[in-house]
Design an enzyme around this catalytic site. Structure first.
Site, short mmCIF file in Angstrom:
data_model
loop_
_atom_site.label_atom_id
_atom_site.label_comp_id
_atom_site.label_asym_id
_atom_site.label_seq_id
_atom_site.Cartn_x
_atom_site.Cartn_y
_atom_site.Cartn_z
N VAL A 269 3.99 23.06 -28.83
CA VAL A 269 4.87 23.66 -29.85
C VAL A 269 6.33 23.58 -29.40
CG1 VAL A 269 5.51 25.87 -30.90
CG2 VAL A 269 3.15 25.13 -30.90
N GLU B 23 4.83 29.36 -35.77
CA GLU B 23 4.88 27.92 -36.03
C GLU B 23 3.61 27.48 -36.76
OE1 GLU B 23 7.44 25.74 -35.79
OE2 GLU B 23 5.88 24.80 -36.99
N ARG C 239 -8.06 20.36 -26.24
CA ARG C 239 -8.47 21.76 -26.13
C ARG C 239 -9.44 22.12 -27.26
NH1 ARG C 239 -2.62 24.51 -25.42
NH2 ARG C 239 -2.11 22.89 -26.92
N VAL D 136 5.31 30.17 -25.21
CA VAL D 136 4.34 29.97 -24.11
C VAL D 136 2.91 30.12 -24.63
CG1 VAL D 136 5.97 30.70 -22.33
CG2 VAL D 136 4.49 32.40 -23.42
N CYS E 80 -5.92 26.48 -31.19
CA CYS E 80 -5.52 27.66 -31.97
C CYS E 80 -6.61 28.32 -32.80
CB CYS E 80 -4.37 27.28 -32.90
SG CYS E 80 -2.90 26.84 -31.99
N LYS F 47 0.43 34.40 -39.61
CA LYS F 47 0.08 33.22 -38.81
C LYS F 47 -1.42 33.25 -38.45
CE LYS F 47 -0.04 29.73 -36.18
NZ LYS F 47 -0.03 28.37 -36.67
N LEU F 48 -1.90 34.41 -38.00
CA LEU F 48 -3.33 34.52 -37.66
C LEU F 48 -4.17 34.26 -38.91
CD1 LEU F 48 -3.49 37.72 -35.39
CD2 LEU F 48 -3.44 35.33 -34.68
N GLY G 2 5.52 23.05 -24.31
CA GLY G 2 4.18 22.56 -24.64
C GLY G 2 4.13 21.85 -25.98
N GLY H 117 8.83 27.41 -22.55
CA GLY H 117 7.55 26.78 -22.85
C GLY H 117 7.77 25.41 -23.45
N ALA I 108 -3.39 32.49 -41.61
CA ALA I 108 -3.36 31.09 -42.04
C ALA I 108 -4.39 30.29 -41.24
CB ALA I 108 -1.96 30.50 -41.83
N1 NAD Z 1 -0.66 23.76 -30.31
C1 NAD Z 1 -0.54 24.03 -31.59
O1 NAD Z 1 -0.91 23.24 -32.46
C2 NAD Z 1 0.10 25.32 -32.03
C3 NAD Z 1 0.53 25.45 -33.36
C4 NAD Z 1 1.14 26.64 -33.75
C5 NAD Z 1 1.28 27.67 -32.85
N2 NAD Z 1 0.84 27.53 -31.56
C6 NAD Z 1 1.05 28.65 -30.62
O2 NAD Z 1 2.20 28.34 -29.84
C7 NAD Z 1 2.04 28.84 -28.50
C8 NAD Z 1 2.20 27.72 -27.50
O3 NAD Z 1 1.17 26.78 -27.74
P1 NAD Z 1 1.19 25.34 -27.03
O4 NAD Z 1 0.07 24.57 -27.64
O5 NAD Z 1 2.57 24.79 -27.08
O6 NAD Z 1 0.84 25.76 -25.52
P2 NAD Z 1 0.96 24.85 -24.23
O7 NAD Z 1 -0.04 25.39 -23.27
O8 NAD Z 1 0.93 23.41 -24.59
O9 NAD Z 1 2.44 25.16 -23.67
C9 NAD Z 1 2.85 26.37 -23.16
C10 NAD Z 1 3.81 26.11 -22.01
O10 NAD Z 1 4.39 27.35 -21.60
C11 NAD Z 1 4.64 27.26 -20.21
N3 NAD Z 1 4.87 28.61 -19.65
C12 NAD Z 1 3.97 29.63 -19.54
N4 NAD Z 1 4.57 30.71 -19.01
C13 NAD Z 1 5.87 30.39 -18.77
C14 NAD Z 1 6.99 31.08 -18.24
N5 NAD Z 1 6.89 32.36 -17.88
N6 NAD Z 1 8.17 30.43 -18.12
C15 NAD Z 1 8.28 29.14 -18.51
N7 NAD Z 1 7.25 28.43 -19.03
C16 NAD Z 1 6.06 29.03 -19.17
C17 NAD Z 1 3.41 26.56 -19.67
O11 NAD Z 1 3.66 25.99 -18.40
C18 NAD Z 1 3.16 25.51 -20.77
O12 NAD Z 1 3.77 24.27 -20.47
C19 NAD Z 1 0.67 29.51 -28.47
O13 NAD Z 1 0.83 30.88 -28.74
C20 NAD Z 1 -0.07 28.85 -29.62
O14 NAD Z 1 -1.06 29.68 -30.16
C21 NAD Z 1 0.27 26.37 -31.13
#
Ligand code: NAD
Length: 477
Positions: A16, A169, A350, A93, A280, A224-225, A14, A12, A227
């Site tokens: 994070v 995270e 988002r 992811v 989130c 985490k949930l 993304g 992933g 917070a």
């Molecule tokens: N965005 C935030 O501020 C934040 C902060 C803390 C925690 N989180 C948590 O972290 C997690 C990720 O969030 P994000 O914002 O980075 O999401 P995001 O959608 O930006 O990124 C997720 C990535 O995972 C990839 N992915 C999905 N399935 C896959 C697989 N099987 N193999 C390879 N890649 C795959 C997707 O293509 C995507 O690029 C979520 O659970 C979110 O709740 C997010």
């Protein structure tokens, strides 16, 4: 088995996975970090030689990518190969709210997490520590463990062995790099002391010992949930008081200052605004609601669901307020929207409050000129579920004759003010606090309004001008 980690794979890339792994690579030059994703475009952007094209905008991220990319930090679509080579695998992811089926609208959709667990089970070799970085419902580690244990049994000859840890995270978008470099705490939940120690050692490269907390795995997942639920609750609380301030002549900033000096309350996260957004807060509260219902605690579920309902009401309240001030109709009126990202210093839209507010105004026939320094107009198109009206700039000047609602993207705030009835500030980008209001005022169609939903417009620069001014939570004017 105390394992020294030399090779990390993060599934992933993304908001994070990208920044988190960049900071680990930067602080642990002896560890090779491979960030993998199934999304080819995203990986291409991470590898772009133009650092302005990284898929994620975060202050300071480009510098780290420049320092570490292709040294000990790699981005690729080679999921299988990098899982096989890893000593430690982070699952990072997406876990969005389920759209259909059991728990739709509340429960997290774990299909991507499950797919990852199955990939890890299939391709990992030897002893591998699997770290949940995604935000997950309590007991998800159990699901991951069950899948991995089945692989251990089926492949006994390959000496497969897994340990699962929870390491949620807590970064906030917009300040992700600073939050990762100087975290308030790092949480590691797990059962196996050696696995915990392996992850602990990685963080110790830059995080002070006392900030690394160990808990059991379920406490870590729930923390985490919780917070996020507490943070979102605080935003809804101050916004509810802001609405009351507007009705009573009080000023929410004065109220916030007064209560924030109470050390039990604290002064942070007390800014009234357009309501919480981001990927989130809503998702994680709804997840908490689902879990509470599942475990037979409807009162707990209702308590938290109220926070989400209030937030949505608050966003629609703002659109209604704008329409009311503009003589009850915005049909055919030009309105400049400043900011589309859910907060400043990110390109993430988002659940941005701007989506609901812009949709409401377009529905009422307004012609929006939307400005955001970092959001791609293509993303706005997706969020508003409506194509940009015309790409031809000349036509943009004829909006006053159009009655049907629509939107344009703009890079020039002054030009876009021409003939507009209102400016609405929705994101707290620094540049919006430094606008040339004299010039904007000359361009606006009078009587014109400025709606400051972020409290960043200096009132002293506006009050002498022929403009009506509304500020969130301020009933004093
Ligand atoms: N965005 C935030 O501020 C934040 C902060 C803390 C925690 N989180 C948590 O972290 C997690 C990720 O969030 P994000 O914002 O980075 O999401 P995001 O959608 O930006 O990124 C997720 C990535 O995972 C990839 N992915 C999905 N399935 C896959 C697989 N099987 N193999 C390879 N890649 C795959 C997707 O293509 C995507 O690029 C979520 O659970 C979110 O709740 C997010």
């Amino acid at each position: 088995m105390n394992k020294s980690i030399k090779n990390i794979c993060c599934i992933g890339a993304g908001y994070v996975g990208g920044p988190t792994m960049a900071v680990i690579a930067d602080n642990c030059p002896d560890i090779t970090v491979n960030v993998v994703d199934i999304n080819k475009d995203r990986i291409e952007s991470w590898n772009s030689s133009n650092l302005n094209e990284l898929p994620i905008y975060e202050p300071g991220l480009d510098k780290i990518i420049e320092r570490r990319r292709n040294k000990n930090l790699f981005f690729s679509n080679k999921v299988q190969e990098n899982i096989s080579n890893a000593d430690m695998i982070f699952i990072s992811v997406n876990t969005p709210t389920k759209k259909k089926g059991l728990g739709a609208g509340k429960a997290s959709d774990l299909k991507w997490v499950e797919a990852c667990a199955r990939q890890v089970a299939r391709f990992a070799k030897g002893y591998t520590i699997v770290v949940e970085k995604s935000t997950l419902p309590v007991k998800t580690a159990e699901v991951i463990k069950t899948i991995l244990e089945a692989a251990e049994l089926n492949n006994a000859c390959k000496n497969l062995k897994f340990e699962v840890l929870s390491n949620p995270e807590f970064l906030a978008e917009g300040t992700a790099i600073n939050d990762l470099e100087f975290p308030d705490r790092v949480l590691i939940g797990g059962e196996n002391e050696d696995a915990i120690l392996s992850l602990h050692k990685i963080y110790r490269n830059w995080v002070p010992e006392e900030k690394i907390l160990h808990t059991n795995i379920w406490s870590s997942e729930l923390a985490k949930l919780t917070a996020n639920a507490f943070l979102a609750q605080r935003i809804s609380s101050i916004n509810s008081i802001g609405a009351l301030c507007e009705a009573t002549g009080a000023d929410v900033r004065e109220v916030a200052r007064a209560i924030g000096t109470d050390s039990r309350i604290g002064s942070k996260f007390l800014d009234a605004g357009p309501g919480f957004g981001g990927s989130c807060f809503k998702k994680d509260i709804l997840n908490l609601v689902y879990l509470s219902e599942y475990f037979g605690l409807p009162e707990v579920a209702n308590f938290w669901e109220g926070i989400v309902k209030f937030n949505t009401w608050h966003q629609h309240r703002l659109s209604r307020l704008i329409i009311k001030k503009l003589f009850g109709t915005v049909s055919g009126k030009k309105i400049c929207i400043l900011g589309f990202a859910f907060k400043a210093n990110t390109n993430d839209t988002r659940e941005s409050a701007a989506i609901n507010i812009c949709k409401d105004l377009i529905e009422e026939g307004a012609i929006l000129f939307i400005h955001d320094p970092k959001v791609d107009p293509k993303q706005i198109e997706i969020d508003l579920e409506k194509k940009e009206k015309y790409s031809n700039n000349k036509l943009k000047n004829q909006t006053q004759t159009l009655s049907e609602g629509g939107w344009y993207s703009t890079k020039n705030i002054i030009d876009s003010s021409d003939g507009a009835d209102a400016i609405v500030v929705l994101t707290e980008w620094e540049e919006y606090g430094q606008l040339d209001w004299e010039e904007i005022s000359r361009k606006l169609r009078k009587p014109a309004w400025v709606f400051d939903v972020r409290s960043i417009i200096p009132y002293d620069k506006i009050k002498a001008l022929d403009l009506n001014f509304w500020k969130i939570g301020d009933g004093s004017k």
